[in-house]
Design a protein around this motif. Structure first.
Motif, mmCIF file in Angstrom:
data_model
loop_
_atom_site.group_PDB
_atom_site.id
_atom_site.type_symbol
_atom_site.label_atom_id
_atom_site.label_comp_id
_atom_site.label_asym_id
_atom_site.label_seq_id
_atom_site.Cartn_x
_atom_site.Cartn_y
_atom_site.Cartn_z
ATOM 1 N N GLY A 239 -82.985 -34.207 16.070
ATOM 2 C CA GLY A 239 -82.176 -34.623 15.780
ATOM 3 C C GLY A 239 -81.306 -34.130 16.290
ATOM 4 N N LEU A 242 -78.047 -36.208 16.853
ATOM 5 C CA LEU A 242 -76.887 -36.296 15.595
ATOM 6 C C LEU A 242 -76.285 -35.238 15.442
ATOM 7 C CD1 LEU A 242 -79.796 -37.809 12.630
ATOM 8 C CD2 LEU A 242 -78.138 -39.103 14.578
ATOM 9 N N LEU A 310 -85.679 -35.964 12.486
ATOM 10 C CA LEU A 310 -85.416 -37.098 12.246
ATOM 11 C C LEU A 310 -87.183 -37.218 12.041
ATOM 12 C CD1 LEU A 310 -84.721 -37.858 15.976
ATOM 13 C CD2 LEU A 310 -83.579 -38.381 13.934
ATOM 14 N N THR A 331 -81.778 -35.085 5.831
ATOM 15 C CA THR A 331 -82.061 -36.201 6.325
ATOM 16 C C THR A 331 -83.315 -36.755 5.273
ATOM 17 O OG1 THR A 331 -83.118 -34.996 8.301
ATOM 18 C CG2 THR A 331 -81.427 -37.007 8.887
ATOM 19 N N THR A 351 -78.872 -40.923 10.703
ATOM 20 C CA THR A 351 -76.899 -40.962 10.996
ATOM 21 C C THR A 351 -76.378 -40.504 10.902
ATOM 22 O OG1 THR A 351 -76.293 -42.478 9.336
ATOM 23 C CG2 THR A 351 -77.941 -43.677 10.354
ATOM 24 N N ILE B 305 -82.768 -43.476 16.659
ATOM 25 C CA ILE B 305 -81.347 -42.885 16.509
ATOM 26 C C ILE B 305 -80.864 -43.972 17.486
ATOM 27 C CG2 ILE B 305 -79.016 -42.041 17.564
ATOM 28 C CD1 ILE B 305 -81.182 -39.746 17.128
#
Lengths: 485, 314
Positions: A239, A242, A310, A331, A351, B305
């Motif tokens: 991620g 992010l 993720l 997350t 997110t 995402i």
């Protein structure tokens, strides 16, 4: 087959030199000869590698004989000894991709058989579904009549072609494996679905961290600022994209915020671009790849540990962060919600907005001083996941598996065809027959009785540390190299 | 694929499970006073292989799967059919030229007429116009393109002279097939570069076998009309006049079959059969397979995402 034959007691000159398949220790609990197989081991670094190392150490401590088999890493080939007589075979097998070896289902049999026979292995324990060598060893071990255990360390999807294929291979590999270990309940659900397993032969034994390696030290952090630490490989699955959104969002809002990011990978460019664009060179430090021993020194500089993965089966990183007394923000993916109790972790959706919200909440708490002190967090975490506990629970799996009968060839063929579908099942049943014939051929060329028995370094009759002479022999630097796992 | 009954193992495995259950500390189904929780940080009074009733409760099936209806799918399949006919029509025209039954002037005139009509229709349909692009600019690019093609047509004509005719035919067949396979049917405007390039390469190969340079020029211009401009017009038709689109597709399909029938009745029958199968049977197959769809989702899925993160870098 070998397993049954050996239980009946080996004939010839060996019988007085080696114990029976399962030796019984002083306390009366059976002691096993375990062979850990995985493509991933030191000098490669990661979760699987340290898991194998630490688990092996704790099993040796509990009186079992443990050896590790992996493939040669460059110059590191042959047999090496690590701490406490942990013997590692670096086999000369060709590496194909991402440190995973090539598999032909057959070519590794001569070498692996040699190792299994020399070391009088009773249980073969393979690690990681990405490791071709692990699957190969399971296949051969079953052909040789040895009990098998498999630990799955990762999660997989079901949607794309590559996962459909790997899941099919996993089904084939695990359908006659005696027991499977997963690192979290989510991982268990995933593995059961992927390999269409009976959930009752799948145990959940989490990973662990060494709490003495990760102790808090609040004096090392700069309390005039708030520091967010990220320690992760800089890849898509972690991620990092992010993170590239969170950094500008929060840095613009909080002038006293800084980021320390440890790790290397293809997504480093994203962070560098963000740093460049928003002129954050003094507030975002990219440390590059970290050695395991340096991780703690980075962690203790921070107030908040951020994980943006993720997908994650267990996530050792957040436990390490919490163990160093940091506030953990992560997350809510994979097995992460199972790992830390609610008061020690702030879970967010994957997110940018949700993660920023979570971080802002923790920053506000940090400012008002309503967070738990690092020492308290450490003391909460240090007892949660220990390698001794992992070894104890894994030992139970071994005890259970050792009592089971390994499927004979006909049963195995039936299982393959009943469980893996007609096409794949038949193909692999055929491969299993070939593997068996190959084994017979090898046994005819070099009978088991001719193969030398290795000296036990660990285990009930382990010689490690008993005679002064043996102590000087092993390469001394191995210990230092892998001391941290 | 996921088999629903993961407990449905054969008797041998049941034996193993049986022996497991008998183990002292390993009764996976033992009732307990405390409810099981899906957490790892608590030591719970359950064996490690315990299977709770809540096992797999977060499993979701077929999230976001679209249920298709037959006629809309047929409508969309029309796009594939008409593209097949476009290729057939182009080959027919080439064959007429090759036989000398069609003069390059006739083809050029017809092409010009079609282009003007199409341009008019395109404009009449309205829709978004590329920023800063005037009619003059359109005319300019058309003129430049025509001039260059005309200038280079003698070169194109002799381009494949040293290559054997069989090779040229095989290559064009392959290229036109590649065009059909890689054509971006989902968003046909502008035609994907690979698909367009394959089609033009195939047409240049074929055009170079024609008797004269003017023939080659006419053929390449025609290829451009069929493979580059027509998909744009069709896409706009689909966007702005959804009712007209099936008719246009059907018309082109029939045109292709008709054209081919004038040269090779057998080929026309085959083409018609292929198109029928494509438009009517393939959607049926899709619908039938869709019912068997069994997609599974759960907490183990990699998070996606959805945000546009590039905004932080702009």
């Amino acid at each position: 087959m070998m397993g049954q034959r050996r239980r009946a007691g080996p004939k010839g000159s060996l019988s007085n030199r080696t114990p029976d398949g399962i030796a019984v220790g002083i306390q009366g609990s059976p002691k096993h000869s375990i062979c850990m197989v995985s493509d991933f081991f030191y000098p490669n670094m990661g979760g699987v590698e340290s898991h194998i190392y630490q688990l092996s150490q704790c099993l040796i401590e509990r009186g079992h004989k443990v050896i590790i088999v992996t493939h040669a890493y460059g110059n590191r080939k042959g047999v090496r000894y690590l701490t406490n007589g942990l013997k590692v075979y670096y086999l000369p097998l060709q590496v194909m991709y991402n440190q995973s070896t090539v598999t032909t289902c057959f070519h590794s049999l001569p070498l692996l058989r040699c190792v299994f026979v020399r070391e009088r292995i009773t249980i073969v324990h393979a690690h990681s579904s990405f490791s071709a060598m692990g699957h190969d060893s399971l296949f051969h071990a079953k052909t040789m009549g040895l009990n098998t255990v498999f630990t799955d360390h990762s999660l997989f999807g079901f949607a794309d072609v590559s996962s459909v294929l790997t899941n099919k291979l996993l089904t084939v590999s695990l359908c006659d494996t005696s027991h499977i270990i997963c690192v979290s309940y989510t991982s268990k659900e995933n593995t059961v679905l992927r390999a269409t397993l009976d959930p009752q032969i799948v145990s959940v034994i989490p990973n662990a961290v060494d709490p003495t390696d990760f102790t808090p030290d609040p004096s090392q952090r700069d309390d005039t600022k708030i520091t967010i630490v990220v320690v992760s490989r800089l890849v898509y699955r972690k991620g990092i994209d992010l993170l590239g959104g969170i950094i500008p969002e929060l840095c613009l809002k909080y002038p006293d915020l800084q980021f320390v990011i440890g790790g290397e990978g293809p997504k480093r460019i994203v962070l560098e671009e963000v740093r460049e664009k928003y002129q954050l060179h003094d507030r975002v430090r990219l440390l590059g790849a970290l050695e395991h021993k340096d991780v703690r020194n980075v962690l203790i500089q921070g107030h908040i540990f951020l994980n943006t993965s993720l997908t994650e089966a267990f996530c050792m990183a957040i436990v390490e962060g919490a163990s160093c007394g940091l506030q953990v923000v992560s997350t809510r993916v994979g097995g992460i919600p199972e790992v830390l109790p609610e008061e020690l972790i702030t879970l967010c959706e994957p997110t940018v907005s949700s993660l920023c919200q979570g971080l802002e909440m923790v920053i506000a708490r940090q400012r008002s001083g309503t967070v738990l002190p690092p020492a308290t967090i450490h003391s909460r975490v240090q007892t949660l996941y220990t390698w001794r506990n992992v070894a104890e629970r894994t030992e139970k799996v071994y005890d259970r598996v050792a009592k089971e009968v390994v499927l004979p060839l006909d049963g195995r063929l039936g299982r393959l065809r009943a469980h893996c579908g007609h096409v794949a099942g038949s193909i692999f049943a055929f491969v299993a027959v070939l593997d068996f014939l190959f084994l017979l051929l090898l046994q005819w060329f070099v009978p088991d009785s001719v193969i030398d028995v290795a000296v036990n370094a660990s285990g009930p009759r382990g010689l490690w540390g008993k005679a002064g002479a043996r102590k000087t022999k092993p390469s001394a630097n191995c210990h230092k190299d892998t001391g941290t796992g | 694929m996921f088999r629903r009954d993961w407990t449905g193992r054969n008797p041998v495995s049941k034996c193993i499970i049986g022996s497991l259950v008998m183990g002292a500390d390993s009764d996976p189904g033992a009732p307990s006073a405390v409810p099981w929780r899906k957490v790892l940080y608590e030591r719970q009074p359950f064996p490690d292989n315990y299977v709770d009733r809540r096992f797999l409760e977060e499993l979701r099936r077929n999230v976001g799967v679209r249920r298709y209806r037959y006629w809309p799918v047929v409508r969309e399949a029309g796009l594939v059919t008409q593209q097949l006919s476009c290729v057939a029509a182009f080959l027919t025209l080439w064959w007429y030229m090759y036989q000398g039954q069609l003069y390059p002037f006739t083809l050029l005139l017809a092409g010009l007429l079609c282009a003007l009509l199409g341009y008019g229709l395109y404009e009449a349909l309205g829709g978004p116009r590329t920023e800063g692009r005037t009619r003059l600019a359109d005319l300019q690019s058309a003129a430049i393109f025509l001039a260059f093609t005309f200038g280079f047509s003698p070169v194109l004509k002799t381009l494949t002279e040293s290559v054997s005719t069989d090779t040229v035919y095989a290559m064009s067949a392959l290229m036109l097939l590649a065009h059909l396979v890689t054509f971006p049917y989902a968003q046909p405007s502008p035609p994907g570069s690979l698909s367009l390039n394959a089609a033009l390469f195939g047409s240049v190969c074929l055009a170079s076998r024609l008797p004269g340079a003017l023939h080659t020029f006419a053929m390449v211009t025609c290829a451009l009309l069929v493979f580059a401009l027509w998909p744009c017009l069709l896409h706009r038709l689909r966007d702005r006049a959804p009712r007209g689109f099936p008719w246009a597709a059907a018309l082109v399909s029939l045109g292709g079959i008709g054209g081919l029938a004038s040269q090779s009745p057998g080929g026309a029958v085959l083409l018609a059969l292929a198109q029928l199968a494509l438009t009517l049977l393939c959607p049926l197959l899709l619908l039938w397979l869709q019912e068997h769809k069994d997609n599974i989702h759960g907490p183990w899925d990699e998070a996606e995402i959805h945000e546009d993160l590039s905004r932080f870098l702009q």
